[in-house]
Design a protein around this motif. Structure first.
Motif, PDB file in Angstrom:
ATOM      1  N   UNK B 426       0.751  -1.187   0.009  1.00 56.67           N
ATOM      2  CA  UNK B 426      -0.021   0.005   0.143  1.00 56.67           C
ATOM      3  C   UNK B 426       0.751   1.202   0.063  1.00 56.67           C
ATOM      4  N   UNK B 427       0.163   2.340  -0.218  1.00 55.78           N
ATOM      5  CA  UNK B 427       1.146   3.772  -0.067  1.00 55.78           C
ATOM      6  C   UNK B 427       1.565   4.109   1.319  1.00 55.78           C
ATOM      7  N   UNK B 428       0.591   3.630   2.250  1.00 54.16           N
ATOM      8  CA  UNK B 428       0.950   4.095   3.692  1.00 54.16           C
ATOM      9  C   UNK B 428       2.140   3.601   4.212  1.00 54.16           C
ATOM     10  N   UNK B 429       2.671   4.511   5.137  1.00 47.49           N
ATOM     11  CA  UNK B 429       3.987   3.771   5.559  1.00 47.49           C
ATOM     12  C   UNK B 429       3.798   3.628   6.981  1.00 47.49           C
ATOM     13  N   UNK B 430       4.709   2.622   7.759  1.00 38.87           N
ATOM     14  CA  UNK B 430       4.789   2.209   9.110  1.00 38.87           C
ATOM     15  C   UNK B 430       5.814   3.083   9.655  1.00 38.87           C
ATOM     16  N   UNK B 431       5.940   2.698  10.807  1.00 39.07           N
ATOM     17  CA  UNK B 431       7.044   3.490  11.826  1.00 39.07           C
ATOM     18  C   UNK B 431       8.209   3.475  11.260  1.00 39.07           C
ATOM     19  N   UNK B 433       9.114   3.557   8.313  1.00 40.62           N
ATOM     20  CA  UNK B 433       9.144   4.159   6.852  1.00 40.62           C
ATOM     21  C   UNK B 433       8.921   3.467   5.881  1.00 40.62           C
ATOM     22  N   UNK B 434       8.305   2.166   6.200  1.00 38.89           N
ATOM     23  CA  UNK B 434       8.334   1.138   5.199  1.00 38.89           C
ATOM     24  C   UNK B 434       6.884   1.004   4.710  1.00 38.89           C
ATOM     25  N   UNK B 435       6.492   0.847   3.278  1.00 38.16           N
ATOM     26  CA  UNK B 435       5.456   0.705   3.017  1.00 38.16           C
ATOM     27  C   UNK B 435       4.654  -0.552   3.505  1.00 38.16           C
ATOM     28  N   UNK B 436       3.388  -0.262   4.099  1.00 43.39           N
ATOM     29  CA  UNK B 436       2.580  -1.255   4.583  1.00 43.39           C
ATOM     30  C   UNK B 436       1.868  -2.280   3.828  1.00 43.39           C
ATOM     31  N   UNK B 437       1.801  -3.371   4.235  1.00 43.43           N
ATOM     32  CA  UNK B 437       1.214  -4.400   3.186  1.00 43.43           C
ATOM     33  C   UNK B 437      -0.271  -4.210   3.132  1.00 43.43           C
ATOM     34  N   UNK B 438      -0.928  -4.443   1.854  1.00 46.94           N
ATOM     35  CA  UNK B 438      -2.364  -4.364   1.616  1.00 46.94           C
ATOM     36  C   UNK B 438      -2.764  -5.815   1.275  1.00 46.94           C
ATOM     37  N   UNK B 439      -3.659  -6.187   2.000  1.00 45.29           N
ATOM     38  CA  UNK B 439      -4.199  -7.659   2.053  1.00 45.29           C
ATOM     39  C   UNK B 439      -5.590  -7.857   1.585  1.00 45.29           C
TER      40      UNK B 439
END
Lengths: 319, 547, 201
Positions: B426-431, B433-439
């Motif tokens: 996904x385009x969102x980033x986690x803490x 700074x990595x792109x989060x997974x879209x499931x």
């Protein structure tokens, strides 16, 4: 860790071993013949029969004490949800009481009250066994390993049957006419007691084997009650059916070892309780869910009966 | 008061936490970042744990990375549902599709030991036919593994995890006796048994990874019932208390609170190491081999996020299958109310099981399922009441008061692989700074048919034991698989039977991601068995000079 | 309504073998939760309090479990669930937007803020949210049904059933370590478990 385990193990273990040695060493042997039995044909006297009977009373009492403690713990665990669960407590307590009475009683002839109690105790054990079998059978899965492991144990009431049985034999031995070889139902008393005790030992071994299998024999000492007592049972059976005059020194020592094992077992079980989560501080759970503390002395009771049988056999060598 | 395991890594300074003692430590070998270790293993759960231990015991230099903390259960675990959510992967993930997956506790873990720290301990073998389900049963995909070889590794895994199981298991080919005896059944498990018997089905005590008698430093289970929220007594044979301590003794290093964000691939097309985030900064660990063992979401996420000029679609992805064929398992349930008190909060939640429909092929859908006894604790039970029955307000309070009389059966059902069910970035980033997974997940028609069949069967079973006020929990799933499937053909799989990627010979995947199909039983024992096999295979390949 | 488990207080086991030290600390923190909001604005807070009262009404004969405070804590501390529906914004944004939109709906329908409505009217608006009937620009494209199912209900009900007061009501054994349970079968109870009134078992 290992050190801790050793200390945990040592305290109850040593205490119980000491107690065991004390009880065994208190055995009085007034007419003990030092020569080999084959050379001796001792006169049958009233004293030996009474002495043998008292030893059997003591064995019956030891068994009764084990049953009393075991059924109290286990039936408390079962919340006494059936009023009949009080029965073994009452009868084993009575059996214990009359056994103490018998041990102190120097008179010949069976005592009607002791006799009655022993018969009632034996019957209670018999009915209890039937009830426990019924209990296992009505669970889902019926006579499965799972239910044999965790339902009411089939072998436990049998210990009460044994207590009553040994006590009953004690009265029969005491009931013999002075100056004659003690007979039970027309058979030499020593042989009858030896055979009964051998069978009782095997039953108790089966119970220990089942429950130690449930515990996956996780500790090598768990093999002790399924190796030492069966040998004792074999030696006793040999004494029951074998030639009258033979050297029974091995049998005697092996029975003493078995008697000690009963006490040591309680020590091991105390260590087992300590090994459960929370140890002895969590006793309200672990005394119930851990290895049963009162169970192993059943072996002691039976070994004492076996020693009494040997005494009878040697005092009154038949044929 | 013990130090906060989230605040700073514990496995540092040449020592790692001793999981069996409050405040205790055990020595640990440590490597420098510029040491080129033989293996960098990303993930320490059911896949990573046995592999790290197996490789270290074979003499390789190994580092196991885990994004989560290194717990000492005795001092860190409370008897509390909410508090113990700290064991899950709670970082943001985006879910969508027709049937979006509920992530968190039911399919993830973020701790040394992975999700085995809070799994329900159900340790089952696959039905042998499932390894060739395409050929024999006509659905899914064949595995490149032979069931007889798997039977051998299942036996070893059961021994290593001291599984407590029935003396004889009613289904499938003969298996060796479980190392420990099965646990006593609680009320909920007895009701499953009665229901199964009423329906003419076999049932058994569930093989569980929690000891029924002492083992090493593990005391026997005390039936506290918080299994799925971490075992605070160490009776549970999680990776944290089994293979990880073994790995440390054999010389492996474990790095907790170490999030791997990228696998570096050199100009030769081989992996050269991993970039990981620890103590507030990014570092790089050089390694001759990289094993990804992050489970079916984090594994494809890492492979996809490691794309570079040479591998623009992500690593090991020439088949285009990385992230695809995500599978979960149907976890629907039927609940009812008994006249008797059941008090299902006591003991492990799933003490009895019937695998009847895993071994019965006369049905009009593909795949199989089992069902097990249940014991949800209050928060989870409230979730079931609100989501399945739409309850709130006084009605919810009134229903919740029946808690001690509830009984339930919950399925673990096989869902079929489908390329449209997948993990992407996904385009969102986690803490970090990595792109989060879209499931993305949608049930297929076969999945729905299987679920309906199971719900009917479970309802019949509950009715047979006299349960009243029966209702169904129709939307629940658990466990994950797929997204990096193994196979015989590089065009239709990501890794081979040895869990080695087809594209990059020193990049491996060793977790549930490699499952071509997911079977109708809980996956952890199969993951562990495959990891033990992979360790053996790597040792053998090294001996032959094929590493 | 009469207590189903009269006299049962799970906290009376606090110093027994049923509670270990980590558990005592966790429950202490839970019981000592600050009652003032750190995350929500005063307006949002009033609406949230009213919503909590309808989702989880509580008896008046004891201090209420401070449900709004637990929701506020989860948002303020950023305690995530591990997943988010693609159609929902991040949890804090979802709550802010949802509470504001609910208040707008109340004013539109009844010319009063949500927290001033009668319980019946509040229930009716919540039911509309549950069935997806509320819409408008203030929702910012967030489906009200999803917001209700995945934020309102779990955040409030989970907080309630994680509280010892709720465990007493339902007769849950509560914390259990190192001591677990001995009597496992149907209608069997350990002495340290709740006794149900009017149950023969």
């Amino acid at each position: 860790m290992a050190e801790n385990q050793l200390t945990d193990l040592a305290a109850p273990g040593i205490a119980l071993l000491g107690l065991g040695v004390l009880i065994l060493s208190r055995r009085r042997r007034p007419t003990r013949v030092t020569a080999l039995p084959v050379l001796a044909a001792p006169p049958v006297d009233r004293g030996t029969a009474i002495h043998a009977a008292k030893r059997l009373n003591r064995a019956a009492g030891t068994l009764a004490a084990s049953v009393l403690a075991d059924s109290a713990v286990e039936h408390y665990r079962g919340s006494f949800h059936n009023k009949a669960m009080f029965a073994p407590l009452v009868t084993s307590a009575l059996s214990l009481a009359v056994s103490v009475h018998g041990v102190a009683d120097k008179r010949p002839a069976a005592h009607w009250f002791r006799d009655t109690v022993y018969v009632v105790a034996g019957l209670t054990g018999l009915i209890g066994t039937a009830f426990h079998i019924y209990n296992v059978g009505k669970k889902p899965g019926g006579m499965s390993w799972q239910n044999l492991f965790y339902s009411a144990p089939i072998g436990a009431p049998a210990a009460l049957l044994l207590s009553g049985g040994v006590g009953f034999l004690a009265e029969r031995v005491r009931d013999n006419k002075p100056g004659t070889d003690p007979l039970i139902a027309g058979l030499p008393a020593g042989r009858v007691v030896a055979a009964a005790t051998g069978a009782g030992l095997l039953g108790t071994v089966a119970e220990a084997g089942l429950l130690h299998f449930r515990g996956a024999y996780h500790d090598p000492f768990m093999f002790a009650p399924v190796t030492i007592p069966p040998v004792a049972a074999g030696l006793l059976t040999n004494a029951a059916y074998g030639p009258a005059c033979s050297n029974r020194r091995l049998t005697r020592w092996w029975l003493r070892l078995t008697a000690l094992l009963g006490f040591a077992g309680t020590g091991f079980h105390a260590y087992g309780v300590a090994r459960n989560m929370g140890g002895w501080r969590n006793w309200r759970q672990n005394v119930l869910n851990g290895p049963p503390l009162p169970a192993p002395p059943s072996f002691t009771g039976l070994a004492l009966a076996g020693l009494a049988a040997l005494g009878l056999l040697e005092d009154n060598p038949d044929g | 008061m013990p130090a906060d395991p989230f605040a700073a890594p514990r496995a540092t300074g040449g020592r790692a936490p001793d999981v069996f003692r409050r405040g205790g430590w055990v020595p640990m070998r440590q490597y420098r970042d510029d040491d080129t270790v033989d293996f960098a293993v990303v993930g320490t759960g059911a896949g990573g744990g046995p592999l790290i231990a197996g490789l270290a015991e074979a003499g390789f230099s190994v580092i196991g990375f885990d994004a989560g903390p290194y717990f000492r259960p005795l001092e860190d675990f409370a008897s509390d549902e909410r508090e113990q959510e700290k064991l899950y992967w709670n970082d943001e993930r985006v879910v969508d599709g027709a049937n979006p997956l509920t992530m968190g506790g039911k399919n993830s873990g973020k701790a040394v030991g992975g999700s085995t720290v809070h799994f329900a301990m159900v340790s089952l073998r696959f039905r042998p036919e499932w390894f060739r389900s395409r050929t024999i049963l006509g659905y899914g995909a064949d595995w490149p593994l032979d069931w007889r070889e798997m039977w051998h590794y299942y036996g070893r895994a059961e021994k290593a995890l001291s599984i407590a199981g029935p003396v004889t298991y009613p289904w499938g080919p003969k298996r060796p006796r479980y190392p420990y005896r099965a646990h006593e059944l609680n009320g909920a498990a007895q009701l499953l048994a009665r229901g199964a018997e009423a329906m003419g089905m076999k049932w058994t005590a569930t093989p569980l990874a929690t000891v029924s008698a002492p083992h090493g430093q593990s005391p026997p289970c005390v039936y506290r019932g918080f299994c799925r929220f971490g075992c605070s007594t160490n009776a549970k044979q999680s990776q944290l208390v089994t293979f990880i301590p073994r790995a440390l003794r054999a010389g492996a290093e474990i790095r907790d609170l170490a999030m791997v964000g990228r696998i570096e691939v050199g100009p030769t097309g081989l992996a050269t190491g991993v970039h990981f985030h620890r103590e507030g900064r990014w570092r790089f660990q050089r390694a001759r081999h990289v094993v990804v063992a992050g489970y079916a979401v984090e594994t494809p996420r890492l492979l996809l996020a490691s794309a570079n000029g040479q591998f623009p679609d992500g690593l090991a992805n020439s088949s285009g299958l990385v992230g695809k064929n995500l599978m979960t398992q149907s976890n629907q349930a039927v609940f009812g109310t008994m006249e008797q008190e059941v008090r299902w909060y006591k003991g492990p939640p799933s003490l009895s099981i019937t695998e009847h429909w895993n071994y019965e092929d006369r049905k009009d859908f593909a795949g199989g399922y089992c069902w097990m006894a249940q014991g949800p604790l209050p928060v989870e039970w409230a979730t079931i009441q609100t989501t399945s029955r739409g309850l709130r307000g006084q009605a919810l309070r009134d229903e919740m008061e029946k808690y001690n009389h509830q009984v339930g059966l919950k399925m673990v059902g096989e869902m079929l692989p489908d390329e449209r069910n997948r993990v992407t970035l996904a385009d969102d980033k986690d803490q970090y700074g990595l792109r989060v997974a879209r499931v993305t997940y949608s049930w297929g028609d076969n999945d729905k048919a299987l679920i309906n069949h199971a719900l009917d069967q479970m309802q019949t079973s509950l009715e047979a034991v006299g349960a009243k006020e029966i209702f169904r929990q129709e939307n629940d799933t658990n466990h994950l698989a797929g997204t990096a499937r193994m196979g015989d053909d590089p065009r239709t799989s990501v890794v081979n039977a040895d869990c080695r990627s087809w594209d990059i010979p020193n990049l491996w995947v060793c977790d549930g991601s490699i499952f071509p199909t997911t079977g109708g039983v809980n996956p952890s024992l199969t993951i562990t068995s495959i990891a033990m096999r992979t360790a053996d295979r790597i040792r053998m390949l090294a001996k032959r000079g094929e590493l | 309504m009469a207590d189903r488990y009269p006299g049962y207080d799970v906290q009376s086991k606090r110093w027994s073998q049923s509670w270990n030290e980590p558990t005592r600390q966790v429950i202490d923190r839970r019981l000592a939760i600050p009652r003032e909001p750190r995350f929500f604005s005063p307006d949002e807070w009033r609406t949230l309090q009213a919503v909590c009262d309808r989702i989880m009404p509580q008896p008046t004969d004891r201090p209420p479990v401070p449900l709004p405070a637990f929701v506020d804590q989860k948002m303020a501390d950023g305690l995530l669930d591990g997943y988010r529906y693609a159609a929902l914004p991040p949890q804090g944004d979802a709550w802010r937007r949802g509470l504001a939109a609910l208040d707008v709906a109340a004013r539109q329908a009844h010319c009063d803020p949500f927290h001033d409505l009668t319980p019946d009217r509040q229930d009716d608006l919540l039911r509309q949210m549950q069935t997806g009937e509320l819409a408008g620009p203030e929702w910012g494209g967030m489906p009200c049904k999803l917001f209700f199912e995945h934020r309102v209900i779990p955040d409030i009900t989970h907080a309630y059933y994680a509280h010892p007061v709720a465990w007493n009501e339902i007769g849950f054994g509560g914390p259990a370590s190192p001591r677990g349970y001995v009597r496992m079968g149907l209608d069997r109870r350990d002495p340290w478990e709740a006794v149900e009134a009017n149950h023969a078992g």
